[in-house]
Design a protein around this motif. Sequence first.
Motif, PDB file in Angstrom:
ATOM      1  N   GLU A   1     -39.849 -45.721 -39.650  1.00 53.87           N
ATOM      2  CA  GLU A   1     -40.014 -46.678 -38.548  1.00 53.87           C
ATOM      3  C   GLU A   1     -39.804 -46.047 -37.171  1.00 53.87           C
ATOM      4  OE1 GLU A   1     -37.460 -46.474 -40.567  1.00 53.87           O
ATOM      5  OE2 GLU A   1     -35.644 -47.415 -39.799  1.00 53.87           O
ATOM      6  N   MET A   2     -39.159 -44.882 -37.085  1.00 52.52           N
ATOM      7  CA  MET A   2     -38.935 -44.214 -35.797  1.00 52.52           C
ATOM      8  C   MET A   2     -38.353 -45.177 -34.761  1.00 52.52           C
ATOM      9  SD  MET A   2     -39.816 -40.963 -36.043  1.00 52.52           S
ATOM     10  CE  MET A   2     -40.349 -40.223 -34.511  1.00 52.52           C
ATOM     11  N   GLU A   3     -37.237 -45.798 -35.102  1.00 52.47           N
ATOM     12  CA  GLU A   3     -36.596 -46.759 -34.197  1.00 52.47           C
ATOM     13  C   GLU A   3     -36.158 -46.026 -32.933  1.00 52.47           C
ATOM     14  OE1 GLU A   3     -36.388 -50.223 -34.934  1.00 52.47           O
ATOM     15  OE2 GLU A   3     -36.158 -49.948 -32.789  1.00 52.47           O
TER      16      GLU A   3
ATOM     17  N   VAL B   1     -42.492 -40.237 -30.141  1.00 48.69           N
ATOM     18  CA  VAL B   1     -43.498 -40.063 -31.185  1.00 48.69           C
ATOM     19  C   VAL B   1     -43.597 -41.377 -31.969  1.00 48.69           C
ATOM     20  CG1 VAL B   1     -44.070 -38.803 -33.295  1.00 48.69           C
ATOM     21  CG2 VAL B   1     -43.286 -37.572 -31.284  1.00 48.69           C
ATOM     22  N   ALA B   2     -44.832 -41.800 -32.233  1.00 47.21           N
ATOM     23  CA  ALA B   2     -45.071 -43.114 -32.822  1.00 47.21           C
ATOM     24  C   ALA B   2     -44.482 -43.234 -34.224  1.00 47.21           C
ATOM     25  CB  ALA B   2     -46.569 -43.392 -32.857  1.00 47.21           C
ATOM     26  N   ALA B   3     -44.306 -44.484 -34.660  1.00 51.06           N
ATOM     27  CA  ALA B   3     -43.818 -44.749 -36.013  1.00 51.06           C
ATOM     28  C   ALA B   3     -44.750 -44.091 -37.020  1.00 51.06           C
ATOM     29  CB  ALA B   3     -43.765 -46.252 -36.243  1.00 51.06           C
TER      30      ALA B   3
ATOM     31  N   TYR C   1     -47.154 -38.626 -37.435  1.00 48.62           N
ATOM     32  CA  TYR C   1     -48.262 -37.826 -37.934  1.00 48.62           C
ATOM     33  C   TYR C   1     -48.257 -36.517 -37.170  1.00 48.62           C
ATOM     34  CZ  TYR C   1     -53.147 -36.248 -38.154  1.00 48.62           C
ATOM     35  OH  TYR C   1     -54.285 -35.513 -38.311  1.00 48.62           O
TER      36      TYR C   1
ATOM     37  N   ASN D   1     -48.583 -48.080 -28.504  1.00 49.79           N
ATOM     38  CA  ASN D   1     -47.701 -47.757 -29.625  1.00 49.79           C
ATOM     39  C   ASN D   1     -48.156 -46.539 -30.396  1.00 49.79           C
ATOM     40  OD1 ASN D   1     -45.339 -49.191 -30.198  1.00 49.79           O
ATOM     41  ND2 ASN D   1     -46.537 -51.051 -30.437  1.00 49.79           N
TER      42      ASN D   1
ATOM     43  N   THR E   1     -50.613 -35.063 -32.743  1.00 50.56           N
ATOM     44  CA  THR E   1     -49.634 -36.054 -33.162  1.00 50.56           C
ATOM     45  C   THR E   1     -50.017 -37.386 -32.529  1.00 50.56           C
ATOM     46  OG1 THR E   1     -47.292 -36.525 -33.384  1.00 50.56           O
ATOM     47  CG2 THR E   1     -47.970 -35.548 -31.315  1.00 50.56           C
ATOM     48  N   ARG E   2     -49.235 -38.405 -32.817  1.00 50.55           N
ATOM     49  CA  ARG E   2     -49.491 -39.719 -32.226  1.00 50.55           C
ATOM     50  C   ARG E   2     -48.246 -40.136 -31.484  1.00 50.55           C
ATOM     51  NH1 ARG E   2     -51.908 -41.722 -37.901  1.00 50.55           N
ATOM     52  NH2 ARG E   2     -53.864 -40.596 -37.785  1.00 50.55           N
ATOM     53  N   ILE E   3     -48.416 -40.569 -30.245  1.00 50.19           N
ATOM     54  CA  ILE E   3     -47.238 -40.821 -29.424  1.00 50.19           C
ATOM     55  C   ILE E   3     -47.212 -42.250 -28.905  1.00 50.19           C
ATOM     56  CG2 ILE E   3     -47.268 -38.383 -28.759  1.00 50.19           C
ATOM     57  CD1 ILE E   3     -47.937 -39.285 -25.935  1.00 50.19           C
ATOM     58  N   ARG E   4     -46.035 -42.620 -28.383  1.00 49.38           N
ATOM     59  CA  ARG E   4     -45.844 -43.930 -27.774  1.00 49.38           C
ATOM     60  C   ARG E   4     -45.928 -43.767 -26.263  1.00 49.38           C
ATOM     61  NH1 ARG E   4     -40.702 -44.857 -31.473  1.00 49.38           N
ATOM     62  NH2 ARG E   4     -41.636 -46.131 -33.084  1.00 49.38           N
TER      63      ARG E   4
END
Lengths: 109, 157
Positions: A30-32, A70-72, A75, B71, B120-123
């Motif tokens: 979940e990368m809280e 970095v998103a939940a 990747y 997100n 990568t994928r970022i917020r």
Amino acid sequence: MAADVKPRIKAPATAKKGETFEIKTLVTHEMESGQRKDADGKTIPRKIINAFHCKLNGREVFSAKIEPAVAANPYLSFFVRAEESGTYEFTWVDDDGSLYKAEHKIAVS
Amino acid sequence: MSETRMPALSRRRVIVTAAQLGAASVASAFLARHAAATPESAKEWLGKLAKGEAKAGKVSIKAPEIAENGNNVPVTVAVESPMTAADYVKAVHVVADGNPNPGVASFFLTPACGKAEVQTRIRMATTQNIVAVAEMGDGSLWTATRQVKVTIGGCGG
């Protein structure tokens, strides 16, 4: 939380010597971020994967230091050059100290 | 109990003060949620990761021009390099200058990588710049910046 953490690796099973190929990795997490608040207005504590390591036959090839941005389900994809057959070992390091591991075997001809 | 004395306020004065208060609280709420990181703090963060002055070039950032959902924004950083033992990319640091914290990720590469490209994928909390700095084996630094427009921020709330 370790039960729902599932690493996934996508990489070729065979490669020609000297060829460069991509390794794609994903782990469910979940990368809280530590920025969000729950219904009572209390901050939800941070819990992320903060590091990633990729080793080929015990030698580190690629690693990453990861921040909450970095998103939940983080990747990561990167490239490696095929030099020898062996096993790639992937390790994700959680904030709480748990390690999530995965392996990928490759035959280099 | 002492009596609290309020200064006499004209109607105009009250309206102006209320408007100022309102504007100030909106601005501070906005700041508290979004712009905790600034281009300066992003630079400072990078300075801690890689010492020295970075030159523009060699690095390219691939990211959508407009990200509908902050997100999950795919970002690819590629660095021109033969990736040999003599000339390779040692590290790639990525920061975003409009998130609550500037750091995004650092990647540590070796000559065995063959190609210096990571995805990568970022917020992203808001429309902002992504800055990538590549640290070469010889210590030289190269950088690139790319702006991504974000429709819906991705930092929860």
